[in-house]
Motif scaffolding. Structure first.
Motif, PDB file in Angstrom:
ATOM      1  N   ALA A  89       7.188  41.004  15.527  1.00  0.00           N
ATOM      2  CA  ALA A  89       6.362  42.222  14.978  1.00  0.00           C
ATOM      3  C   ALA A  89       5.627  41.353  13.978  1.00  0.00           C
ATOM      4  O   ALA A  89       6.050  40.867  13.137  1.00  0.00           O
ATOM      5  N   LEU A  90       4.123  41.646  14.003  1.00  0.00           N
ATOM      6  CA  LEU A  90       3.524  40.830  13.239  1.00  0.00           C
ATOM      7  C   LEU A  90       2.601  41.642  12.368  1.00  0.00           C
ATOM      8  O   LEU A  90       2.275  42.952  12.466  1.00  0.00           O
ATOM      9  N   VAL A 148       8.293  38.042  22.555  1.00  0.00           N
ATOM     10  CA  VAL A 148       7.673  38.903  23.113  1.00  0.00           C
ATOM     11  C   VAL A 148       7.013  39.754  21.764  1.00  0.00           C
ATOM     12  O   VAL A 148       7.519  40.314  21.125  1.00  0.00           O
ATOM     13  N   VAL A 149       5.644  40.100  21.585  1.00  0.00           N
ATOM     14  CA  VAL A 149       5.085  40.741  20.563  1.00  0.00           C
ATOM     15  C   VAL A 149       4.960  42.263  20.726  1.00  0.00           C
ATOM     16  O   VAL A 149       4.489  42.859  21.560  1.00  0.00           O
ATOM     17  N   HIS A 163      -4.886  39.103  22.227  1.00  0.00           N
ATOM     18  CA  HIS A 163      -4.769  37.734  22.245  1.00  0.00           C
ATOM     19  C   HIS A 163      -3.465  37.364  21.723  1.00  0.00           C
ATOM     20  O   HIS A 163      -2.774  36.458  22.382  1.00  0.00           O
ATOM     21  N   LEU A 164      -2.923  38.022  20.821  1.00  0.00           N
ATOM     22  CA  LEU A 164      -1.671  37.591  20.242  1.00  0.00           C
ATOM     23  C   LEU A 164      -0.591  37.973  21.156  1.00  0.00           C
ATOM     24  O   LEU A 164       0.426  37.240  21.336  1.00  0.00           O
ATOM     25  N   THR A 165      -0.627  39.170  21.689  1.00  0.00           N
ATOM     26  CA  THR A 165       0.401  39.481  22.831  1.00  0.00           C
ATOM     27  C   THR A 165       0.397  38.575  23.966  1.00  0.00           C
ATOM     28  O   THR A 165       1.329  38.465  24.632  1.00  0.00           O
ATOM     29  N   ALA A 176       0.998  32.056  15.172  1.00  0.00           N
ATOM     30  CA  ALA A 176       0.137  33.366  15.414  1.00  0.00           C
ATOM     31  C   ALA A 176      -1.310  32.914  14.503  1.00  0.00           C
ATOM     32  O   ALA A 176      -2.258  33.324  14.994  1.00  0.00           O
ATOM     33  N   ALA A 177      -1.054  32.286  13.294  1.00  0.00           N
ATOM     34  CA  ALA A 177      -2.499  32.099  12.540  1.00  0.00           C
ATOM     35  C   ALA A 177      -3.201  31.171  13.073  1.00  0.00           C
ATOM     36  O   ALA A 177      -4.647  31.192  13.315  1.00  0.00           O
TER      37      ALA A 177
END
Lengths: 142, 102
Positions: free
Chosen positions: A85-86, A120-121, A108-110, A42-43
């Motif tokens: 979950a972020l 899945v986010v 973007h992350l999802t 993610a980062a």
């Protein structure tokens, strides 16, 4: 950084890797991810967005030196069977809109995390820690 | 290829290390993914009667699916389930950047 989590194999993994896939079908096995893998992914995905602190390529954790635009965003992930979950801490370049940038971060992350990890986010919590002034000449995009 | 009940941990370790999507082997959080041999230990490969577990450090930007497929292809068919644990990601410092040349 904690418990590994079960990740199901996407059934539509195509192109070329037939031997591995075949073996897997005969004798199924699990593939698990450490939380750290999701956090780093993610980062890294966040570095693909303009105006987000952390556009330079640094590894998570090395955030004490350098201007904001060169640090990594800090991500902590809680990963559940097939979902993540972020919690994201990042900075935003000053004239950019906070609302639209965070919206961009979420979308973007999802989109990217499922591509990269198969998870899945479900939620992206964002803390904007700073608005930094883009250095003229150094942080300019194109 | 496996012969009988024995699976060569060194062969698996070498095959996995040579995989493009893998930056190295990972022994797990407590070093629990390991095979103990006389006088030494192969970290990142655990062979049990019921399954084989491999711990790896992935190489970004390989996706989890890529890493999974690459490792399973490198190891080849086994006589028991193969579990894969991705314990970390290796990220190159100089990846493709949207910013211009520095």
């Amino acid at each position: 950084m904690t418990a590994a989590t079960r990740v199901p194999h996407p059934a539509d993994a195509d192109d070329g890797q037939d031997t591995g896939r075949g073996a897997e079908r005969d004798l199924p096995g699990r593939t698990t991810l450490a939380d750290r893998v999701v956090e780093r992914t993610a980062a890294q995905a966040l570095t693909e967005i303009a105006d987000v602190g952390g556009t330079a390529h640094r590894i998570l954790g090395d955030t004490l030196s350098g201007p904001p635009e060169e640090r990594s965003a800090q991500v902590s992930a809680s990963v559940d069977d097939t979902t993540a979950a972020l919690n994201v801490r990042l900075s935003i370049a000053y004239p950019a809109s906070v609302a639209s940038t965070t919206h961009q971060v979420r979308s973007h992350l999802t989109r990217r995390l499922p591509e990269l990890t198969g998870l899945v986010v479900t939620r992206v919590d964002i803390t904007v820690t700073a608005l930094y002034l883009a250095q003229p000449g150094s942080g300019r995009v194109r | 290829m496996t012969t009988g009940v024995g699976i060569d941990a060194d062969r698996i370790a070498a095959a996995v290390r040579a995989t493009r999507e893998v930056a190295g082997l990972d022994g797990g959080r407590y070093g629990e993914i390991a095979t103990y041999l006389p006088g030494r230990c192969v970290s990142g490969v655990r062979i049990r009667p019921e399954s084989v577990t491999i711990g790896v450090i992935g190489r970004y930007p390989a996706t989890v699916t890529d890493i999974d497929a690459g490792v399973r292809a490198a190891v080849g068919p086994l006589d028991r389930p193969l579990h894969l644990h991705i314990g970390d990601l290796h990220i190159e410092e100089t990846g493709p950047n949207i910013l211009g040349p520095s």
